[in-house]
Write an enzyme that holds these catalytic residues in place. Structure first.
Site, short mmCIF file in Angstrom:
data_model
loop_
_atom_site.label_atom_id
_atom_site.label_comp_id
_atom_site.label_asym_id
_atom_site.label_seq_id
_atom_site.Cartn_x
_atom_site.Cartn_y
_atom_site.Cartn_z
N ASN A 1 0.86 -1.18 0.00
CA ASN A 1 0.00 0.00 0.00
C ASN A 1 0.90 1.23 0.00
O ASN A 1 1.48 1.58 1.02
CB ASN A 1 -0.90 -0.03 1.25
CG ASN A 1 -1.68 1.25 1.43
OD1 ASN A 1 -1.81 2.04 0.50
ND2 ASN A 1 -2.20 1.46 2.63
N LYS B 1 0.06 4.26 -0.25
CA LYS B 1 -0.60 5.45 0.30
C LYS B 1 -0.40 6.64 -0.66
O LYS B 1 -0.35 6.43 -1.86
CB LYS B 1 -0.10 5.76 1.71
CG LYS B 1 -0.07 4.50 2.59
CD LYS B 1 0.15 4.81 4.03
CE LYS B 1 0.32 3.51 4.80
NZ LYS B 1 0.17 3.68 6.23
N HIS C 1 -9.38 0.98 5.26
CA HIS C 1 -8.08 1.27 5.89
C HIS C 1 -8.29 2.24 7.05
O HIS C 1 -9.12 3.15 6.97
CB HIS C 1 -7.12 1.85 4.85
CG HIS C 1 -5.70 1.88 5.34
ND1 HIS C 1 -5.25 2.84 6.21
CD2 HIS C 1 -4.67 1.03 5.12
CE1 HIS C 1 -3.98 2.59 6.49
NE2 HIS C 1 -3.60 1.50 5.85
N GLU D 1 -6.71 4.72 7.98
CA GLU D 1 -6.55 6.14 7.62
C GLU D 1 -7.82 6.67 6.95
O GLU D 1 -8.18 7.84 7.14
CB GLU D 1 -5.31 6.31 6.71
CG GLU D 1 -4.03 6.11 7.51
CD GLU D 1 -2.86 5.58 6.72
OE1 GLU D 1 -2.89 5.62 5.48
OE2 GLU D 1 -1.90 5.08 7.35
N GLU E 1 -5.08 -5.02 10.76
CA GLU E 1 -4.08 -3.98 10.94
C GLU E 1 -4.33 -3.24 12.24
O GLU E 1 -5.12 -2.27 12.26
CB GLU E 1 -4.14 -2.98 9.78
CG GLU E 1 -3.92 -3.61 8.41
CD GLU E 1 -3.39 -2.58 7.42
OE1 GLU E 1 -2.32 -2.83 6.87
OE2 GLU E 1 -4.02 -1.54 7.24
N GLY F 1 2.58 2.28 10.76
CA GLY F 1 3.50 3.40 10.59
C GLY F 1 4.18 3.82 11.87
O GLY F 1 4.80 4.88 11.93
N SER G 1 3.65 -2.05 10.38
CA SER G 1 5.11 -2.02 10.55
C SER G 1 5.78 -3.36 10.22
O SER G 1 6.77 -3.73 10.87
CB SER G 1 5.48 -1.55 11.96
OG SER G 1 5.02 -0.23 12.17
C1 PEP Z 1 -0.71 0.14 6.06
O1 PEP Z 1 -0.85 1.34 5.93
O2 PEP Z 1 -1.55 -0.64 5.56
C2 PEP Z 1 0.44 -0.35 6.81
C3 PEP Z 1 0.44 -1.57 7.24
O3 PEP Z 1 1.45 0.57 7.02
P1 PEP Z 1 2.91 0.29 7.67
O4 PEP Z 1 3.41 -1.02 7.06
O5 PEP Z 1 3.75 1.46 7.23
O6 PEP Z 1 2.72 0.18 9.13
#
Ligand code: PEP
Length: 256
Positions: free
Chosen positions: A10, A12, A100, A102, A172, A178, A218
């Site tokens: 992803n 973003k 997601h 976000e 997630e 992040g 992460s």
């Molecule tokens: C995501 O935004 O789906 C995600 C898992 O981000 P990150 O790997 O940067 O934590």
């Protein structure tokens, strides 16, 4: 039939057209040198502006698919700035990421809206990578299972079993996205097994056994092997590390 594994990147709101083209080229160079297992899919989710070009780059590369990061719930009309599922399908998109954290946090997306977006995506023949996960205060209160159950029931459980076959779940935990803080393998496995049990109770064990459940938060080459070794973790949805071709390759290899 065995369950698919998926490693999805992803991006973003990152990468302009030229940077994104180079990143896809770099990823393809690396995956071409690997022998991808037949049940493993590599999915790339760039911004809307990159989709058509990335579709030409990924076309006819076995095991590689394109995802969008969002779609609108309506098929067309006066929705300035929005993109429909049919438009995504027309440029060669196979998956759309919905729910997601976000999108939930910054755009107020809730289960009622996400259930409509899911219907719109499925009606156009897109598969859905549906994200669920709890914020830190819910994890600290120990009520993460209840929240994740409500997220899944509210947005997905109106689907019939045939439609649910086009759903991928991504767990997630919001506190891990992040932040550099990853769920432990045990925390991920517990939640993934719980999600699979919910699907089994609603659709039966055959559907539950075939539903890929990805971990996101992460993930990196160093922690992916332990996470992906869990029996109910079927790969990952990768944010930050998917913007680096070496790291993304390392995570893909962990899913072999
Ligand atoms: C995501 O935004 O789906 C995600 C898992 O981000 P990150 O790997 O940067 O934590």
């Amino acid at each position: 039939m065995s369950r698919k594994k998926i490693v999805a990147g992803n991006w973003k709101m990152n990468q302009n057209l030229f940077e994104g083209k180079q990143l896809v080229t770099d990823i393809l160079k690396r995956t071409a040198a690997l022998e991808l297992p037949e049940n493993l899919e590599v999915v790339i989710a760039p911004p809307f502006t990159q989709l058509e070009l990335a579709a030409t780059q990924l076309k006819e590369v076995p095991g590689h698919f394109l995802a969008a990061q969002n779609c609108h719930q309506e098929a067309s009309g006066a929705y300035t700035g929005e993109v429909s599922a049919g438009m995504l399908k027309s440029v060669g998109v196979a998956y759309v990421i919905l729910g997601h954290s976000e999108r939930r946090q910054y755009f107020g997306e809730d289960e009622a809206l996400l259930s409509k977006k899911t219907d719109a995506a499925l009606s156009q023949g897109l598969k859905v990578i549906f994200c669920v996960g709890e914020p830190l205060e819910i994890r600290d209160a120990g009520t993460q299972n209840d929240l994740v159950r409500r997220q899944i029931e509210g947005a997905l459980f109106h689907l019939d079993a045939g439609q649910f076959g086009n759903i991928v779940i991504a767990y997630e935990p919001v506190w891990a996205i992040g932040t550099g803080r990853t769920a432990t393998a045990a925390q991920a496995q517990d939640m993934h097994a719980y999600i699979r049990s919910l699907i089994a109770a609603r659709y039966g064990t055959e559907v539950a056994d075939l539903t890929p459940i990805l971990y996101g938060g992460s993930a990196k080459p160093s922690n992916a092997p332990e996470l992906f070794a869990c029996p109910d973790v079927d790969g990952g949805l990768i944010g930050g590390a998917s913007l680096n071709a070496d790291d993304f390759e390392g995570i893909i290899k962990a899913a072999f």
